[in-house]
Design an enzyme around this catalytic site. Structure first.
Site, PDB file in Angstrom:
ATOM      1  N   LYS A 191       1.017  -1.220  -0.114  1.00 35.19           N
ATOM      2  CA  LYS A 191      -0.186   0.166   0.031  1.00 35.19           C
ATOM      3  C   LYS A 191       0.844   1.317   0.011  1.00 35.19           C
ATOM      4  CE  LYS A 191      -4.182   1.996   0.205  1.00 35.19           C
ATOM      5  NZ  LYS A 191      -5.115   1.728  -0.902  1.00 35.19           N
ATOM      6  N   ASP A 251      -6.899 -15.812   2.760  1.00 27.15           N
ATOM      7  CA  ASP A 251      -8.324 -16.324   2.759  1.00 27.15           C
ATOM      8  C   ASP A 251      -9.048 -16.270   1.467  1.00 27.15           C
ATOM      9  OD1 ASP A 251      -7.773 -17.129   5.462  1.00 27.15           O
ATOM     10  OD2 ASP A 251      -9.646 -15.904   6.169  1.00 27.15           O
TER      11      ASP A 251
HETATM   12  C1  IPM Z   1      -3.471 -17.413   9.984  1.00 27.49           C
HETATM   13  C2  IPM Z   1      -4.722 -17.071  10.963  1.00 27.49           C
HETATM   14  C3  IPM Z   1      -3.713 -16.320  11.851  1.00 27.49           C
HETATM   15  C4  IPM Z   1      -2.957 -15.243  11.557  1.00 27.49           C
HETATM   16  C5  IPM Z   1      -4.469 -16.032  13.345  1.00 27.49           C
HETATM   17  C6  IPM Z   1      -5.141 -16.986  13.899  1.00 27.49           C
HETATM   18  C7  IPM Z   1      -3.463 -15.216  14.319  1.00 27.49           C
HETATM   19  O1  IPM Z   1      -5.612 -16.234  10.653  1.00 27.49           O
HETATM   20  O2  IPM Z   1      -2.729 -18.250   9.977  1.00 27.49           O
HETATM   21  O3  IPM Z   1      -3.969 -17.043   8.807  1.00 27.49           O
HETATM   22  O4  IPM Z   1      -3.679 -14.107  11.253  1.00 27.49           O
HETATM   23  O5  IPM Z   1      -2.004 -15.489  11.057  1.00 27.49           O
HETATM   24 MG    MG Z   2      -5.784 -15.869   8.429  1.00 29.13          MG
END
Ligand code: IPM
Ligand code: MG
Length: 357
Positions: A191, A251
């Site tokens: 960013k 994700d």
């Molecule tokens: C991931 C998870 C973790 C992160 C959390 C649970 C701390 O979301 O491994 O992606 O944010 O790294």
């Molecule tokens: Mg995560």
């Protein structure tokens, strides 16, 4: 060969999926004449229940003494009102940092057999996509200065995003090296139009790009990247980004593959010891019901064989077994619609993959 593997089953579905991966690793060991010795340690909510702390010293020591670590997932509503520093998630950050695991590899690929599970239209995914997210894992806002202070509107909380040239360079090198082994295309996501730390990130990546003339390098702003990932995922091969952007984008990338239940990850540092875990969480809503998809953890086990133990043939073998089971039409609940018949349970899916090995 002999290897010691620390098992961090954790909370929620963690124990079921780790045990599934152990079944597959054991079977692989027998087939190829290796010996894996598994030692369990507590982490997350279960560790809080047993010891008061999410990351007991014994767990850190056990992991440091092992050849590699396999982790399930941590957290759940039971521990939601723990203070920030004693939350299960804090243990995950603690163990990543204690083991010096600054690189997080998150491959996201669309299996042809799971084409129907992807929310993207045919015209967008075409023959499928296969990308590798290289996420910085021990720096940035996850580890920066934080706290409470008096601000313009009274008391405020703050977190800090900070990156040094050293941290950017070491993750950048991993990304460029990874790109060299794949299709030689690398996109760095930041960013830099707003954040100073991103401007240093970009400048450092540009300097590295000079050293890798064969890599087709480009930068992208994170907001645009979030859009491009669903508009045209095939434009990406290797992506490198910061801890928080990598968390979010991985994700998103997992969802377009059909299910977050499919994505494995490898966390690596300077030595061959790594930590391997699915990118999904502890899914407390389905914990203990034998309904979870074990594939992300099984594939994480395969990544362990490949990246920590140098057992590429064994890793290929596990991945091929997963492919063949998916191609044969077997699905866990997360991979199918309500009308598509009865899904396999976690243990049935594990059994199918074990048979295919
Ligand atoms: C991931 C998870 C973790 C992160 C959390 C649970 C701390 O979301 O491994 O992606 O944010 O790294
Ligand atoms: Mg995560």
């Amino acid at each position: 060969m002999d290897f010691n593997i620390a098992l961090l089953r954790g909370d929620g579905i963690g124990p079921e999926i780790v045990d599934s991966a152990v079944v597959i690793l054991e079977k692989t060991a027998v087939r190829f004449g290796h010996r894996f010795v598994f030692t369990p340690y507590l982490i997350g909510g279960c560790a809080i229940d047993a010891t008061g702390k999410p990351l007991p010293q014994e767990t850190v020591d056990g992991c440091l003494a092992s050849d590699s670590v396999l982790l399930g997932a941590v957290g759940g509503p039971k521990w939601d009102d723990q203070p920030g520093d004693n939350r299960p998630e804090k243990a995950l950050l603690g163990i990543r940092s204690a083991l010096g695991l600054y690189t997080n590899l998150r491959p996201a690929k669309l299996y042809p057999a799971l084409r129907a599970a992807s929310p993207l239209k045919d015209g967008i995914v075409g023959e499928g996509f296969d990308l590798m997210i290289v996420r910085e894992l021990t720096g940035g806002i996850y580890f920066g200065e934080r706290g409470y202070r008096q601000g313009r509107f009274g008391e405020e909380a703050f977190d800090t995003e900070a990156y040094s040239v050293t941290e950017i360079e070491r993750i950048g090198r991993v990304a460029f090296d990874t790109a060299m082994k794949r299709s030689r295309r690398l996109c760095s996501i930041d960013k830099a139009n707003v954040l100073e730390s991103s401007r240093l990130w970009r400048k450092t990546m540009h300097a590295l790009a000079e050293e890798y003339p064969e890599v087709e390098y480009r930068d992208m702003f994170v907001d645009n990247a979030a859009m491009q990932l669903v508009r045209d995922p095939r434009q990406f091969d290797v992506i490198v980004t910061s801890n928080m952007f990598g968390d979010i984008l991985s994700d998103e990338a997992s969802q377009i593959t059909g299910s977050i239940g499919m994505l494995a990850s490898a966390s690596l540092g300077a030595s061959t010891r790594g930590m391997y875990e699915p990118i999904h969480g502890s899914a407390p809503d389905i914990a203990g019901q034998d309904r979870a998809n074990p594939i992300a953890t099984i594939l994480s086990g395969a990544m362990m064989l490949r990246y920590s133990f140098g057992l590429a043939e064994e890793a290929d073998c596990i991945e091929a077994a997963v492919d063949s089971v998916l191609n044969a039409g077997y699905r866990t609940a997360d991979l199918m619609g309500a009308e598509e018949g009865a899904p396999l349970s976690c243990s049935e899916m594990t059994q199918k993959i074990a048979e295919a090995l």
